[in-house]
Design an enzyme around this catalytic site. Sequence first.
Site, PDB file in Angstrom:
ATOM      1  N   THR A  79      -0.587 -12.876  -8.451  1.00 40.28           N
ATOM      2  CA  THR A  79      -0.722 -13.071  -9.906  1.00 40.28           C
ATOM      3  C   THR A  79       0.273 -12.194 -10.631  1.00 40.28           C
ATOM      4  OG1 THR A  79      -3.099 -13.363  -9.567  1.00 40.28           O
ATOM      5  CG2 THR A  79      -2.351 -13.018 -11.838  1.00 40.28           C
ATOM      6  N   LYS A 118      -3.675  -5.263 -14.185  1.00 40.51           N
ATOM      7  CA  LYS A 118      -2.351  -5.922 -14.252  1.00 40.51           C
ATOM      8  C   LYS A 118      -2.483  -7.322 -14.865  1.00 40.51           C
ATOM      9  CE  LYS A 118      -1.352  -7.647 -10.066  1.00 40.51           C
ATOM     10  NZ  LYS A 118      -1.732  -9.047 -10.066  1.00 40.51           N
ATOM     11  N   LYS A 120      -3.630 -19.120 -14.468  1.00 37.98           N
ATOM     12  CA  LYS A 120      -4.310 -17.998 -13.801  1.00 37.98           C
ATOM     13  C   LYS A 120      -4.681 -16.907 -14.818  1.00 37.98           C
ATOM     14  CE  LYS A 120      -5.484 -14.900 -10.696  1.00 37.98           C
ATOM     15  NZ  LYS A 120      -6.470 -14.871  -9.668  1.00 37.98           N
TER      16      LYS A 120
HETATM   17  P1  NAP Z   1      -3.629  -6.009  -1.307  1.00 38.06           P
HETATM   18  O1  NAP Z   1      -4.747  -6.083  -0.339  1.00 38.06           O
HETATM   19  O2  NAP Z   1      -3.354  -4.718  -1.997  1.00 38.06           O
HETATM   20  O3  NAP Z   1      -2.287  -6.498  -0.552  1.00 38.06           O
HETATM   21  C1  NAP Z   1      -1.044  -6.411  -1.146  1.00 38.06           C
HETATM   22  C2  NAP Z   1       0.005  -6.891  -0.161  1.00 38.06           C
HETATM   23  O4  NAP Z   1       1.297  -6.839  -0.800  1.00 38.06           O
HETATM   24  C3  NAP Z   1       0.123  -6.009   1.098  1.00 38.06           C
HETATM   25  O5  NAP Z   1       0.425  -6.830   2.194  1.00 38.06           O
HETATM   26  C4  NAP Z   1       1.322  -5.117   0.734  1.00 38.06           C
HETATM   27  O6  NAP Z   1       2.001  -4.593   1.852  1.00 38.06           O
HETATM   28  C5  NAP Z   1       2.198  -6.110   0.022  1.00 38.06           C
HETATM   29  N1  NAP Z   1       3.207  -5.479  -0.851  1.00 38.06           N
HETATM   30  C6  NAP Z   1       2.995  -4.875  -2.046  1.00 38.06           C
HETATM   31  N2  NAP Z   1       4.168  -4.449  -2.568  1.00 38.06           N
HETATM   32  C7  NAP Z   1       5.132  -4.820  -1.687  1.00 38.06           C
HETATM   33  C8  NAP Z   1       6.549  -4.677  -1.679  1.00 38.06           C
HETATM   34  N3  NAP Z   1       7.206  -4.078  -2.683  1.00 38.06           N
HETATM   35  N4  NAP Z   1       7.230  -5.156  -0.603  1.00 38.06           N
HETATM   36  C9  NAP Z   1       6.573  -5.777   0.414  1.00 38.06           C
HETATM   37  N5  NAP Z   1       5.241  -5.941   0.452  1.00 38.06           N
HETATM   38  C10 NAP Z   1       4.522  -5.472  -0.590  1.00 38.06           C
HETATM   39  O7  NAP Z   1      -3.804  -7.091  -2.485  1.00 38.06           O
HETATM   40  P2  NAP Z   1      -4.547  -8.519  -2.493  1.00 38.06           P
HETATM   41  O8  NAP Z   1      -5.953  -8.338  -2.951  1.00 38.06           O
HETATM   42  O9  NAP Z   1      -4.263  -9.237  -1.221  1.00 38.06           O
HETATM   43  O10 NAP Z   1      -3.777  -9.209  -3.737  1.00 38.06           O
HETATM   44  C11 NAP Z   1      -2.483  -9.770  -3.615  1.00 38.06           C
HETATM   45  C12 NAP Z   1      -2.179 -10.553  -4.909  1.00 38.06           C
HETATM   46  O11 NAP Z   1      -3.180 -11.577  -5.087  1.00 38.06           O
HETATM   47  C13 NAP Z   1      -2.220  -9.723  -6.203  1.00 38.06           C
HETATM   48  O12 NAP Z   1      -1.270 -10.230  -7.104  1.00 38.06           O
HETATM   49  C14 NAP Z   1      -3.641  -9.982  -6.734  1.00 38.06           C
HETATM   50  O13 NAP Z   1      -3.731  -9.775  -8.140  1.00 38.06           O
HETATM   51  C15 NAP Z   1      -3.832 -11.436  -6.350  1.00 38.06           C
HETATM   52  N6  NAP Z   1      -5.234 -11.893  -6.172  1.00 38.06           N
HETATM   53  C16 NAP Z   1      -6.164 -11.118  -5.546  1.00 38.06           C
HETATM   54  C17 NAP Z   1      -7.477 -11.597  -5.392  1.00 38.06           C
HETATM   55  C18 NAP Z   1      -8.554 -10.789  -4.702  1.00 38.06           C
HETATM   56  O14 NAP Z   1      -9.752 -11.111  -4.880  1.00 38.06           O
HETATM   57  N7  NAP Z   1      -8.226  -9.761  -3.912  1.00 38.06           N
HETATM   58  C19 NAP Z   1      -7.811 -12.868  -5.864  1.00 38.06           C
HETATM   59  C20 NAP Z   1      -6.823 -13.645  -6.471  1.00 38.06           C
HETATM   60  C21 NAP Z   1      -5.542 -13.152  -6.617  1.00 38.06           C
HETATM   61  P3  NAP Z   1       1.481  -3.242   2.579  1.00 38.06           P
HETATM   62  O15 NAP Z   1       0.457  -3.681   3.574  1.00 38.06           O
HETATM   63  O16 NAP Z   1       2.696  -2.664   3.174  1.00 38.06           O
HETATM   64  O17 NAP Z   1       0.913  -2.346   1.477  1.00 38.06           O
END
Ligand code: NAP
Length: 298
Positions: free
Chosen positions: A99, A242, A174
């Site tokens: 997102t 965010k 979204k």
């Molecule tokens: P998360 O568990 O914090 O995972 C983030 C991922 O992004 C990790 O694999 C991280 O790698 C990678 N990453 C971050 N910065 C990076 C960079 N500069 N270069 C390469 N890799 C990078 O987050 P998440 O919950 O999966 O969410 C991911 C996205 O989906 C976000 O935009 C969030 O707002 C959205 N979202 C989340 C949910 C939810 O319920 N969790 C639902 C809908 C949408 P590392 O492992 O190295 O840190």
Amino acid sequence: MAEKLKVGFIGLGIMGGSMAANIADKGFALNVYNRTKSRLEPFIKKGIMVSDSPEGVARNSDITIIMVTDAPDVEDVLFGKEGWIHGAKEGKIVVDMGTNSPKYAEEFAGRLSSSGVEFLDAPVTGGDVGAKQGTLTIMVGGKPDVFNSAKPVFEAMGKTIIYAGPSGYGQKMKLVNQIAIGLETVAMVEAMELAKAAGLDIDQVYRLLSTGGARSFTIESYMPRLMKGDIEPGFKAAHLRKDLKYAEELAASLGVPLIGGSLALQLFTALTNTGMGEKGVHALLKLYDGLTKLNEKH
Ligand code: NAP
């Protein structure tokens, strides 16, 4: 039968890890990359191909999904050193499923189209549970024919696939969703705080809120976690902050007052400032607990 697309996946966090696993389970050839190597282990165990850079993922796939935190991270993955673009060829598709803001989606689509590459913004909703179960709702912005090519991959991760419009419209949709999510989370936490202070049986309050007129995905998903004292993410508070910030920017650019959304943004900013940004959105209850305690002292 048409041959299945080779899929690349970058970002195996809470959401991406489950989404990529579902793509592999649906029989697509998959190759994955994650910045932190330990997150690759379950994929290596299943014999899934691993690339050591986003550039490598581009070389090994027809379509690449990116599921990282925020727009600067997507930019880094796409255009940085060993970025995806350096391994991409004309005709490849790249999809940002995290997102961020519609203005970045438009910018990425424009920059990539000059290399002959197609871009879709396709954020998701349905939480960590929806990601695990493959029941996400996916909102897609970009060209309709590119959407149609990518649809079988979306169907491996989600149940409801919505074509929202041109580049940026997936993110717009979204952000609309996140206003509702933010305010539903505030509503859940505030109701729970009052219920606790009023000495109500929380199990019965959950029965009420999860079956009555106030029921919501947020209540069903997060209230049971709060009742067990579990504030781990799910969905990180800093990520909702965010999203609300981007929603507020979009609303300001359109002259739309976002009164409840601004309130939710301030609450999640405060929660993040207390060091709880990496906890789940439902950790907002802790902020309310602090305020209630403060009130008791006076
Ligand atoms: P998360 O568990 O914090 O995972 C983030 C991922 O992004 C990790 O694999 C991280 O790698 C990678 N990453 C971050 N910065 C990076 C960079 N500069 N270069 C390469 N890799 C990078 O987050 P998440 O919950 O999966 O969410 C991911 C996205 O989906 C976000 O935009 C969030 O707002 C959205 N979202 C989340 C949910 C939810 O319920 N969790 C639902 C809908 C949408 P590392 O492992 O190295 O840190």
